[in-house]
Design an enzyme around this catalytic site. Structure first.
Site, mmCIF file in Angstrom:
data_model
loop_
_atom_site.group_PDB
_atom_site.id
_atom_site.type_symbol
_atom_site.label_atom_id
_atom_site.label_comp_id
_atom_site.label_asym_id
_atom_site.label_seq_id
_atom_site.Cartn_x
_atom_site.Cartn_y
_atom_site.Cartn_z
ATOM 1 C CG ASP A 38 -1.556 1.291 1.534
ATOM 2 O OD1 ASP A 38 -2.251 1.797 0.636
ATOM 3 O OD2 ASP A 38 -1.375 1.830 2.643
ATOM 4 C CG ASP A 40 -1.631 7.680 0.346
ATOM 5 O OD1 ASP A 40 -0.634 8.412 0.237
ATOM 6 O OD2 ASP A 40 -2.496 7.576 -0.536
ATOM 7 C CG ASP A 176 -2.241 2.145 6.546
ATOM 8 O OD1 ASP A 176 -2.496 1.848 5.360
ATOM 9 O OD2 ASP A 176 -2.579 3.217 7.064
#
Length: 235
Positions: A38, A40, A176
């Site tokens: 991922d 961001d 996240d």
């Protein structure tokens, strides 16, 4: 025009590798051929040792002086603004190096093992281009939200597996977000690693979520150990 993964390819991957797949208990390490990140919150917001970064930019004596005058915190960018252009560039390079430190070290390990690395984000392509330019680390393929359907649908991860000519159970998704990254990876049949820097997902409210990660770390620096202990890193 949004990119689409064919329904037949998606059906094949999902039938061959259901999201209920778990780690083997046989003691035999699984082959890992690719890592998908991922962006961001994973690559762009690492845990930074700010005092060390400030000392590297300002010098020990200047850092102590500014900190003593500003006990609430050091405005490093404000300090840099008054510097000559050549010193500003050097300072910004130092800051960028600290910001990408965890990702740089992990990518160096992957490169040494010839392990592919890709990226999936719900951000726009221009943000991905800026990330590549700023951090100097290339992820390929790098799928932005222009690829449809985007995560948590498994389509983007399955698309990367197809381009790499690997099976989803030879790939790990690192991110996240439980609802986006882990859900995308689990539904694709890949391994998943949740980056939980602040222990948010230790809360009881996440105990019964549908898609749970295979691994959980608090920083990208821990990912290398996870890979070395649990997988054979073979391209």
């Amino acid at each position: 025009m949004p990119l689409l993964i064919s329904s037949s390819a998606k059906a094949f991957f999902l039938s061959a590798f259901p999201h209920s797949k778990r780690m083997s208990n046989s003691g035999v390490k699984t082959r890992l051929r690719g890592v998908v990140f991922d962006m961001d919150g994973t690559l762009t917001v690492p845990v930074i040792d700010f005092p060390a970064m400030y000392r590297a930019v300002l010098g020990d004596e200047e850092y102590r002086r500014i900190k003593a005058e500003n006990p609430s915190g050091v405005d490093i960018l404000g300090e840099i603004e008054a510097w000559p252009p050549h010193e500003q560039r050097k300072a910004y390079d130092t800051i960028a190096e600290y910001e990408r430190q965890g990702a740089t070290e992990l990518c160096a390990v992957l490169d040494s093992k010839k392990i592919r690395r890709g990226l999936i984000t719900r951000n726009m392509k221009s943000a991905v281009d800026l990330f590549h330019e700023r951090f100097g680390i290339t992820f390929s393929p790098a799928l932005s939200r222009e690829f449809r359907p985007y995560k948590p649908d498994p389509a983007p991860l399955l698309h990367i597996c197809s381009l790499w000519e690997v099976q989803p159970n030879e790939v790990i998704m690192i991110g996240d977000s439980l609802k986006d990254d882990v859900a995308c990876g689990r539904q694709a049949g890949a391994f998943t690693c949740l980056l939980d820097q602040k222990g948010i997902y230790d809360s009881p409210e996440y105990a019964d979520v549908e898609f749970k990660p295979h691994f959980k770390v608090t920083s990208l620096a821990e990912v290398n150990s996870v890979l070395e202990v649990n997988f054979n890193l073979l391209p």
